[in-house]
Design an enzyme around this catalytic site. Sequence first.
Site, PDB file in Angstrom:
ATOM      1  N   TYR A 113     -15.544   0.812   8.668  1.00 53.39           N
ATOM      2  CA  TYR A 113     -14.083   0.955   8.699  1.00 53.39           C
ATOM      3  C   TYR A 113     -13.634   1.542  10.028  1.00 53.39           C
ATOM      4  O   TYR A 113     -12.699   1.041  10.669  1.00 53.39           O
ATOM      5  CB  TYR A 113     -13.645   1.848   7.536  1.00 53.39           C
ATOM      6  CG  TYR A 113     -12.193   2.286   7.591  1.00 53.39           C
ATOM      7  CD1 TYR A 113     -11.178   1.465   7.105  1.00 53.39           C
ATOM      8  CD2 TYR A 113     -11.835   3.535   8.107  1.00 53.39           C
ATOM      9  CE1 TYR A 113      -9.850   1.867   7.140  1.00 53.39           C
ATOM     10  CE2 TYR A 113     -10.511   3.943   8.152  1.00 53.39           C
ATOM     11  CZ  TYR A 113      -9.522   3.112   7.674  1.00 53.39           C
ATOM     12  OH  TYR A 113      -8.218   3.512   7.719  1.00 53.39           O
ATOM     13  N   SER A 127      -6.651   5.378  12.913  1.00 52.85           N
ATOM     14  CA  SER A 127      -7.262   6.290  11.945  1.00 52.85           C
ATOM     15  C   SER A 127      -8.060   7.384  12.633  1.00 52.85           C
ATOM     16  O   SER A 127      -8.740   7.141  13.640  1.00 52.85           O
ATOM     17  CB  SER A 127      -8.189   5.513  11.003  1.00 52.85           C
ATOM     18  OG  SER A 127      -8.934   6.395  10.183  1.00 52.85           O
ATOM     19  N   GLN A 176      -8.450  -3.530   4.725  1.00 50.94           N
ATOM     20  CA  GLN A 176      -9.283  -2.815   3.758  1.00 50.94           C
ATOM     21  C   GLN A 176      -9.283  -1.341   4.136  1.00 50.94           C
ATOM     22  O   GLN A 176      -9.620  -0.992   5.252  1.00 50.94           O
ATOM     23  CB  GLN A 176     -10.697  -3.399   3.800  1.00 50.94           C
ATOM     24  CG  GLN A 176     -11.563  -3.093   2.599  1.00 50.94           C
ATOM     25  CD  GLN A 176     -12.009  -1.639   2.534  1.00 50.94           C
ATOM     26  OE1 GLN A 176     -11.474  -0.853   1.749  1.00 50.94           O
ATOM     27  NE2 GLN A 176     -12.967  -1.276   3.365  1.00 50.94           N
ATOM     28  N   SER A 177      -8.882  -0.456   3.222  1.00 49.29           N
ATOM     29  CA  SER A 177      -8.609   0.927   3.605  1.00 49.29           C
ATOM     30  C   SER A 177      -9.602   1.955   3.086  1.00 49.29           C
ATOM     31  O   SER A 177      -9.404   3.153   3.298  1.00 49.29           O
ATOM     32  CB  SER A 177      -7.198   1.324   3.120  1.00 49.29           C
ATOM     33  OG  SER A 177      -7.105   1.203   1.715  1.00 49.29           O
ATOM     34  N   GLY A 179       0.808  -1.210   0.000  1.00 50.19           N
ATOM     35  CA  GLY A 179       0.000   0.000   0.000  1.00 50.19           C
ATOM     36  C   GLY A 179       0.843   1.261   0.000  1.00 50.19           C
ATOM     37  O   GLY A 179       2.083   1.218   0.009  1.00 50.19           O
ATOM     38  N   ARG A 230      -1.527   7.004  -4.148  1.00 50.31           N
ATOM     39  CA  ARG A 230      -2.955   6.759  -3.928  1.00 50.31           C
ATOM     40  C   ARG A 230      -3.620   6.385  -5.258  1.00 50.31           C
ATOM     41  O   ARG A 230      -3.278   6.905  -6.315  1.00 50.31           O
ATOM     42  CB  ARG A 230      -3.648   8.000  -3.391  1.00 50.31           C
ATOM     43  CG  ARG A 230      -3.428   8.288  -1.933  1.00 50.31           C
ATOM     44  CD  ARG A 230      -4.230   7.368  -1.056  1.00 50.31           C
ATOM     45  NE  ARG A 230      -4.388   7.914   0.285  1.00 50.31           N
ATOM     46  CZ  ARG A 230      -4.505   7.178   1.368  1.00 50.31           C
ATOM     47  NH1 ARG A 230      -4.448   5.859   1.285  1.00 50.31           N
ATOM     48  NH2 ARG A 230      -4.685   7.737   2.551  1.00 50.31           N
ATOM     49  N   ASP A 279       1.317   3.669   2.399  1.00 49.59           N
ATOM     50  CA  ASP A 279       2.152   3.857   3.583  1.00 49.59           C
ATOM     51  C   ASP A 279       3.217   2.785   3.695  1.00 49.59           C
ATOM     52  O   ASP A 279       4.351   3.058   4.110  1.00 49.59           O
ATOM     53  CB  ASP A 279       1.289   3.861   4.843  1.00 49.59           C
ATOM     54  CG  ASP A 279       0.414   5.098   4.941  1.00 49.59           C
ATOM     55  OD1 ASP A 279       0.450   5.931   4.019  1.00 49.59           O
ATOM     56  OD2 ASP A 279      -0.326   5.220   5.943  1.00 49.59           O
ATOM     57  N   GLU A 282     -10.677   8.449  11.541  1.00 52.37           N
ATOM     58  CA  GLU A 282     -12.092   8.110  11.362  1.00 52.37           C
ATOM     59  C   GLU A 282     -12.722   7.633  12.669  1.00 52.37           C
ATOM     60  O   GLU A 282     -13.939   7.718  12.839  1.00 52.37           O
ATOM     61  CB  GLU A 282     -12.244   7.016  10.293  1.00 52.37           C
ATOM     62  CG  GLU A 282     -11.875   7.454   8.890  1.00 52.37           C
ATOM     63  CD  GLU A 282     -12.953   8.300   8.222  1.00 52.37           C
ATOM     64  OE1 GLU A 282     -14.139   8.134   8.558  1.00 52.37           O
ATOM     65  OE2 GLU A 282     -12.610   9.124   7.349  1.00 52.37           O
TER      66      GLU A 282
END
Length: 323
Positions: free
Chosen positions: A154, A131, A89-90, A17, A189, A19, A133
């Site tokens: 998420y 995160s 899963q991002s 990914g 990304r 990161d 989030e």
Amino acid sequence: MQDARITKHALIFGVSGQDGAYLARFLLDKGYRVFGASRDTQFASFANLRALGIQDAVQTLSANPADFRSVLVAITKAQPHEIYNLSGQSSVGLSFEQPVDTFSSIGTANLTLLEAIRFLGGKIRYYNAGSSECFGNTLEPATETTPFHPLSPYAVGKAAAFWQVANYREAYGLFACSGILFSHESPLRSERFVTQKIVRTACRIAAGARETLILGNMDIVRDWGWAPEYVEAMWAMLQSEIADDYIIATGRTCSLREFTATVFKCCGLNWEEHVQQNRAAMRPSDIAISSANPEKAARLLRWRAKHAAEDVARLLVEAEQSR
């Protein structure tokens, strides 16, 4: 702390990914021997590692972080001093369509890695990718003590993983940290992420494409940073004397409307002539404001972001135009 004369080994779950690739490059530059875990190395593309020119320098291993046996095999092969868990899963949007798989890939995988480290004696230092989030809406800039209020599957998975890390640190004495990272972008990304969707569409329009950019709620506010800087904070957490959790962010916010305007300006365009809002593009529940106070990281890790949203927009456009 490890003897500086010893070549440290790092095992990165999620190395393919954004990161994971930047972290692998950073650790290689630090002199680490870097191992990267992927569910199936024969079929993984490792395109991000290739893009950074480091694929041959990273030793890849097949391992599913939610499978205890394959985790043990990977750790045995890598003999890591540090494990970085950046897998899972991002996509927030996709998590509404695949909530069970999302939770398993985040919460179950994190718990499996923690239990494997405990089972093997608890000496490996562990980083978990948290995160922003988890906080939901932050009318005041979030700190490490701000209560969680996750608004997506998420975020629920990330919140569970955060508390798993805290539990293993307190109950078993593991050196385990969570980095609560706010939004951070880079050319690695995919267009599934709104920042890259904006950048790539704007660049195509600037090159002559007759295209309209469709966006959802443009009034959302985010703290956007530059991903290559954020991996430095991950490493710094595992070099500390005491394991702890840290918010990693710029401390400055920007609306999606402002970010879009900046991107189009960098392309020599007026965004209002090329962008339409569509309610169908909005999520079932979305965070209106995501803001952070990263002073703890600045004080204890000596880490502070150098690039804020306007810089990120410019850097992304420059990278896209140079392709």
